[in-house]
Design an enzyme around this catalytic site. Structure first.
Site, PDB file in Angstrom:
ATOM      1  NE  ARG A  34      -4.209  -1.735   1.835  1.00 42.05           N
ATOM      2  CZ  ARG A  34      -4.953  -2.341   2.740  1.00 42.05           C
ATOM      3  NH1 ARG A  34      -4.626  -2.288   4.018  1.00 42.05           N
ATOM      4  NH2 ARG A  34      -6.026  -2.997   2.381  1.00 42.05           N
ATOM      5  CE  LYS A 197     -14.789 -10.804   3.861  1.00 44.79           C
ATOM      6  NZ  LYS A 197     -13.819 -10.699   2.766  1.00 44.79           N
ATOM      7  N   GLY A 353      -8.914  -8.735  -0.943  1.00 44.84           N
ATOM      8  CA  GLY A 353      -7.746  -9.179  -0.184  1.00 44.84           C
ATOM      9  C   GLY A 353      -7.242 -10.571  -0.525  1.00 44.84           C
ATOM     10  N   GLY A 376     -12.871  -4.039   0.570  1.00 45.34           N
ATOM     11  CA  GLY A 376     -14.255  -3.637   0.810  1.00 45.34           C
ATOM     12  C   GLY A 376     -14.744  -2.603  -0.195  1.00 45.34           C
TER      13      GLY A 376
END
Ligand code: AMP
Length: 394
Positions: A34, A197, A353, A376
Site C-alpha cells: 500500500r 463471505k 484481499g 471492501g
C-alpha cells in the site's frame, strides 16, 4: 478530477493515503504494497513544485493513542521507498500538526499521526474535518481502500476544498480499472466470484448477474448454490438463510441468459485441515460430514476454458482454501488461466484481499492487467453502491 488539473506549485497538497499496512511484533512493516502504490502520486506532487502532507489511518484504535498503531512505525519503509526524509507530526490536528505543515517548504514531505486516534475521523465529524483541512491548500484522495467510508478524511474534508480537490494517481487507476469492467467492457464479460463471505458476495452477484455474460461461482460460495439446486453438500460451508437469494440469482441468470458455471466436482475433505483425508466427488453428492474445500479437476478444465474464451474478466475470491496446499490447486489453475487470457488480449482485473494474496503467492500479479488495492471498497463498487470517497471529489 486528477492532479494534473490543479495548481500545485508552492502549495501544500494534503493527501489521504491508505497506509493501513500490517506490522510485526517489532513494529516493522511486513507488506509495504500500500505504501509503494502511493509513491507515484507523492512524487508527481513534488515534481510539480508542491509539498506533501500525508494522512492515513492504521488499524482500529479504540482509545486514542497507542504506540503499536502509531504511523511513526511506517516512516522507515516510507523513507526508503521515497528515497528522502519524511517529517512527522505527533497529532493530525492542532498545533502539533500546524507547526509542521504551515512551515513546510516545496519538495518536503510530512506525515500526520494516525487519524483514527480521534473518534471524530470515523464519525465523519465536520469540525474535525475542518481542522484537518488547515494542514493543506489542496486535497487529494488517493486512498481507494477506504473510499467506501464517509469518514472525515475520506469524504467530509472535500467540502473545504471546493475547487482544489482531485483523485490521486492510484485512485484514478483503480476507478479506471473498475469502470473498464463495469461500463462498456469488451465482451464476453466474465466474473469469477469465490471465497467465503457468502452473504456479502450475494449482493455483488445480484448486481453482476444482469451485466455479465458469464459467471463462475467457486470457492465456499458455490455450496449455497448447489444446496439451492437440491444437491447434497455434506458439511461444506453454506449459509442456509441465503439459499433463497442464491436460487433467485440462478433464476435471474436464466431469464437474462447469463451462463452460470458452478464447479461440477469438488475436492472433499473429512475435516478442515491441511492434513485432512480427501476424495474427489461430484459437488452435489458430498458425503455426510465431509466438506468441499477446493474445486475438482473437471471444474478446473471447464473454468479454464471459460476464462480463455472471455475478453474482460473480473476475479474476486479464491476457488478453495488455498492457504492449505492440498486445496490450492483450483485457485492456481484460475490464476494461470487469467495469465493466459491476458497474454491473448483479455482485460483482467483481480481484486479483494484474498484473491490478491492468491495471485501474489502464485507469482502472477504482474501477469494480469490490474490488481486492485481495495477489498471492501471494490466489493461495494461491484454491488453498485456509490462510494463516498469518489463522490466527494466528483
Ligand atoms: P473472501 O474473503 O470471501 O474472499 O474469502 C476468502 C477465504 O475463503 C479464504 O480464506 C479461503 O480459505 C476461504 N475459502 C475458499 N474456499 C472455501 C471453501 N470451499 N470452504 C471454506 N472456505 C473457503
Amino acid at each position: 478530477m486528477n492532479i494534473s488539473n490543479l495548481n500545485i506549485k508552492g502549495r501544500r497538497a494534503l493527501v489521504r493515503v491508505d497506509f493501513n499496512v500490517p506490522l510485526n511484533n517489532e513494529l516493522r512493516v511486513t507488506d509495504d504494497t500500500r505504501i509503494r502504490r502511493a509513491i507515484p502520486t507523492i512524487k508527481s506532487l513534488l515534481k510539480a513544485g508542491g509539498s506533501v502532507v500525508l494522512m492515513s489511518h492504521l488499524g482500529r484504535p479504540k482509545d486514542g493513542y497507542s504506540k503499536k498503531l502509531s504511523l511513526k512505525n511506517i516512516i522507515p519503509s516510507l523513507e526508503s521507498l521515497l528515497g528522502m526524509p519524511v517529517l512527522f507530526a505527533s497529532d493530525c490536528i492542532g498545533d502539533d500538526a500546524l507547526d509542521l505543515t504551515q512551515t513546510l517548504k516545496p519538495g518536503q514531505v510530512a506525515l500526520l499521526e494516525n487519524l483514527r486516534f480521534h473518534n471524530e475521523e470515523t464519525e465523519g465529524d465536520e469540525f474535525f474535518a475542518g481542522q484537518l483541512a488547515e494542514n493543506g491548500d489542496l486535497y487529494i484522495n488517493d486512498a481507494f481502500g477506504t473510499a467506501h467510508r464517509a469518514h472525515a478524511s475520506t469524504a467530509i474534508i472535500a467540502r473545504f476544498f471546493p475547487e482544489d480537490k482531485a483523485f490521486g494517481e492510484l485512485m484514478e487507476a483503480e476507478i479506471t480499472a473498475l469502470s473498464r469492467v463495469m461500463t462498456e467492457p469488451s465482451r464476453p464479460l466474465l466474473a469469477i466470484i469465490g471465497g467465503a463471505k457468502v452473504s456479502s458476495k450475494l449482493a455483488i452477484l445480484e448486481n453482476l448477474v444482469e451485466k455479465v455474460d458469464r459467471l463462475i461461482i467457486g470457492g465456499g460460495m458455490a455450496y449455497t448454490f448447489v444446496l439451492a439446486m437440491g444437491g447434497k453438500v455434506g458439511a461444506s460451508l453454506v449459509e442456509e438463510d441465503m439459499v433463497d437469494r442464491a436460487r433467485s440469482i440462478l433464476e435471474k441468470a436464466n431469464s437474462c441468459e447469463t451462463q452460470i458455471h458452478l464447479p461440477i466436482d469438488t475436492i472433499s475433505a473429512d475435516n478442515f485441515s491441511a492434513e485432512a483425508k480427501t476424495e474427489i466427488c461430484s459437488t452435489d453428492s458430498i458425503r455426510d460430514g465431509w466438506m468441499g474445500l477446493d474445486i475438482g479437476p473437471e471444474s478446473c478444465i471447464e473454468f479454464s476454458e471459460v476464462i480463455k474464451l472471455s475478453k474482460t474478466i473480473l476475479w474476486n475470491g479464491p476457488m478453495g482454501v488455498f492457504e492449505f496446499e492440498a486445496f490450492a490447486q483450483g485457485t492456481y489453475v484460475v490464476a494461470n488461466a487469467l495469465k493466459e487470457a491476458t497474454e491473448n488480449g483479455a482485460y483482467t482485473l483481480v481484486g479483494g484481499g484474498d484473491s490478491v494474496a492468491a495471485i501474489n503467492s502464485a507469482n502472477l500479479a504482474d501477469e494480469v492487467s490490474y490488481v486492485s488495492t481495495g477489498g471492501g471498497a471494490m466489493l461495494e463498487y461491484l454491488e453498485g453502491k456509490v462510494l463516498p470517497g469518489i463522490e466527494a471529489i466528483k
